[in-house]
Design a protein around this motif. Structure first.
Motif, mmCIF file in Angstrom:
data_model
loop_
_atom_site.group_PDB
_atom_site.id
_atom_site.type_symbol
_atom_site.label_atom_id
_atom_site.label_comp_id
_atom_site.label_asym_id
_atom_site.label_seq_id
_atom_site.Cartn_x
_atom_site.Cartn_y
_atom_site.Cartn_z
ATOM 1 N N THR A 95 0.808 -1.217 0.000
ATOM 2 C CA THR A 95 0.000 0.000 0.000
ATOM 3 C C THR A 95 0.837 1.261 0.000
ATOM 4 O O THR A 95 0.395 2.296 -0.476
ATOM 5 C CB THR A 95 -0.906 0.047 1.257
ATOM 6 O OG1 THR A 95 -0.083 0.014 2.419
ATOM 7 C CG2 THR A 95 -1.863 -1.121 1.277
ATOM 8 N N THR A 146 -5.093 -2.611 3.568
ATOM 9 C CA THR A 146 -5.569 -1.230 3.584
ATOM 10 C C THR A 146 -6.422 -0.961 4.820
ATOM 11 O O THR A 146 -7.127 -1.844 5.322
ATOM 12 C CB THR A 146 -6.388 -0.911 2.322
ATOM 13 O OG1 THR A 146 -7.490 -1.822 2.230
ATOM 14 C CG2 THR A 146 -5.528 -1.053 1.081
ATOM 15 N N ASP A 184 -5.788 -8.259 3.047
ATOM 16 C CA ASP A 184 -5.940 -6.871 2.613
ATOM 17 C C ASP A 184 -5.265 -5.956 3.639
ATOM 18 O O ASP A 184 -5.673 -5.908 4.797
ATOM 19 C CB ASP A 184 -7.434 -6.549 2.495
ATOM 20 C CG ASP A 184 -7.700 -5.097 2.091
ATOM 21 O OD1 ASP A 184 -6.721 -4.334 1.913
ATOM 22 O OD2 ASP A 184 -8.875 -4.730 1.972
#
Length: 526
Positions: A126, A510, A508
């Motif tokens: 990210t 994020t 994930d």
């Protein structure tokens, strides 16, 4: 070049190489990890006592103290830092952006003596590109680690033929960015390939004209090379990309890989756990799987490798890095340790405890939180298992680890017809559930059944998850099956990343679950 390789494997030289490998392997096994760590700590502090960082943290004083006193004061004076901390406090002042938009970084006597001439670029999952200092000394330490690993393998495999063959190195981008004044940056694999000793050239594939191809074309070219060149005895890379290469070979050759690639002796893998891919490796080779060796390299330091015959990797605290460890439970909600977190040296670690790795290195990183976590399964020797990044599923307060989701996928692959090659899991906070997007090489059938298997697996491994599920605080998971290539197409189209050393994040990372939402939307179009 083939003549050079074969000349090196004549009977007299073969005996000499094996004897040298056995001696080197024996020296490796006889090293005392704790003594090595103490010596490395003192060498690092003494080397950096004249740098800006060293002066800021009393290194000239520490360098004159016995280890125990020096280390106690080191822990008091040097906080744990992330990359962003180092960038803000030490690296950014030496950075300029050219008219071409590229960064130019000059670090001289900042955190390590002399001018830093190499930077490893890591994009993570990210964050913007990170520029990790990579000194000439660290380059030499990594080469020493790789040599020790191969020596240990040759010492254990009396019939090995890898010395007369070649290695197919599945690197990331091989392009280096010229920052001027002899300074460059790029993928660690690009730096390794560019500055390798010339005598290694006949032993490494692919050649430069293949390495620079777009990923899909490079994959095809490497598959053709692997099939047609019987001198390629070793593959090195990240498990999901090795799988793609091997499947392309099977498609081109039309036969089981055990018959198609009888010359392939060894697969060296790292970067992510092989557990979710193990069953597919075995299926591809129809019971004739080459030897597998796992290693744990990073842009910051070489940390561990597996010896032939061992079930797990051994920590290798001998190569220019001083290790400290923070308990996984002490990480904050973003997977980061507080600056004043209690970090312990190698001599104090405990079996079974999961730790975040903190490194001080001969590239001028000090008490640096690298983002990897490991668990010790033995202390004599220091066997470890890589338990993932310190990202975890925590949006619903469950703290499910990357290692746990990878073991859940491995259980699913052992169940029925499922053959998941790649995946990502994240949280749907509004629906209070996990969303799994699975890239399967064939239709495994009932997605509800897959959801049940994954759910039960996590309940069996993670007490918090099991409690929250039983209380209704987390709802049953949703499973989506993408087309075989959809997850890679998403990575290329949406993330702009595909191939080589690039990894699909299994969790994930994020803060707003936007990555799993993006993948779910992309997969839903297929």
């Amino acid at each position: 070049m083939a003549l050079i390789r074969r000349a090196l494997w004549t009977p007299p030289l073969q005996g000499l190489i094996r004897h040298s490998a056995a001696l080197r392997a024996q020296r490796f096994l006889e090293r005392d990890p704790l003594s090595a760590q103490r010596a490395i700590f003192q060498r690092l502090v003494c080397a950096a006592d004249g740098t800006r960082f060293g002066r800021d943290h009393d290194f000239p004083v520490l360098a004159r103290l016995p280890y125990d006193q020096a280390y106690d004061r080191f822990r008091q004076r040097v906080p744990i830092r992330t990359y962003q901390d180092f960038w803000d406090e030490y690296f950014q002042a030496g950075c300029r952006t050219g008219i071409d938009g590229k960064k130019r970084i000059r670090l001289e006597d900042v955190t390590w003596p002399g001018r830093m001439s190499m930077f490893c670029e890591t994009s993570g999952t990210t964050a913007p590109t990170k520029y990790i200092p990579f000194s000439g000394q660290m380059f030499d330490e990594n080469r020493r680690a790789a040599t020790d690993m191969i020596a240990c393998y040759l010492a254990a495999q009396s019939t090995s033929r890898i010395g007369s063959g070649k290695i197919l190195y599945m690197s990331g981008s091989t392009e280096l960015n010229d920052m001027g004044d002899g300074i460059c940056s790029g993928d660690m694999s690009a730096i390794t390939l560019r500055f390798r000793p010339r005598w290694l050239n006949p032993f490494v594939e692919p050649q430069a004209h293949v390495s620079v191809l777009p990923w899909e074309e490079k994959l095809q070219a490497m598959a053709e090379l692997l099939i047609n060149d019987p001198d390629i005895r070793v593959i090195s890379g990240v498990p999901p990309w090795i799988i793609l290469l091997l499947k392309r070979c099977a498609e081109l050759g039309g036969r089981p890989l055990g018959e198609l690639l009888p010359h392939l002796e060894l697969i060296i893998h790292g970067g992510t756990s092989i557990k979710p891919y193990r069953s597919e490796f075995e299926a591809l080779f129809d019971g004739r799987l080459p030897n597998l060796l796992e290693l744990l390299p990073s842009s910051e330091a070489f940390m561990a490798f597996q010896q032939q015959g061992d079930e797990q990797m051994r920590l290798t605290p001998f190569y220019g890095a001083f290790f400290e460890f923070v308990r996984f439970e002490d990480l904050d909600g973003q997977g980061r340790p507080p600056r004043d977190a209690e970090a312990i040296p190698l001599e104090q670690v405990q079996v079974g405890q999961r730790y975040a790795v903190i490194l001080s290195t001969c590239s001028g990183l000090w008490r640096y939180h690298i983002g990897d976590t490991i668990r010790f399964t033995s202390l004599a020797p220091h066997f470890i298992e890589f338990t993932g990044r310190d990202r975890f599923l925590d949006k619903l307060e469950e703290k499910v680890t990357q290692g746990e989701v990878e073991r859940a996928i491995a259980e699913l692959n052992d169940f029925g017809r499922w053959n998941v090659r790649e995946f990502m899991v994240g949280a749907d906070v509004q629906a209070r559930r996990h969303v799994w997007v699975l890239a399967a090489s064939e239709d495994g059938g009932n997605v509800d059944q897959a959801a049940d298997v994954l759910d039960a697996a996590l309940c069996g491994m993670n007490a918090d998850y099991a409690t929250f599920r039983s209380q209704g605080r987390i709802n049953p998971p949703q499973v989506l099956v993408a087309g075989e290539g959809a997850i890679y197409e998403w990575s290329k189209t949406v993330r702009g990343k595909l191939g080589g050393q690039t990894k699909i994040p299994h969790i994930d990372p994020t803060a707003d679950s936007s990555m799993i939402a993006s993948l779910r939307e992309f997969a839903g179009r297929g």
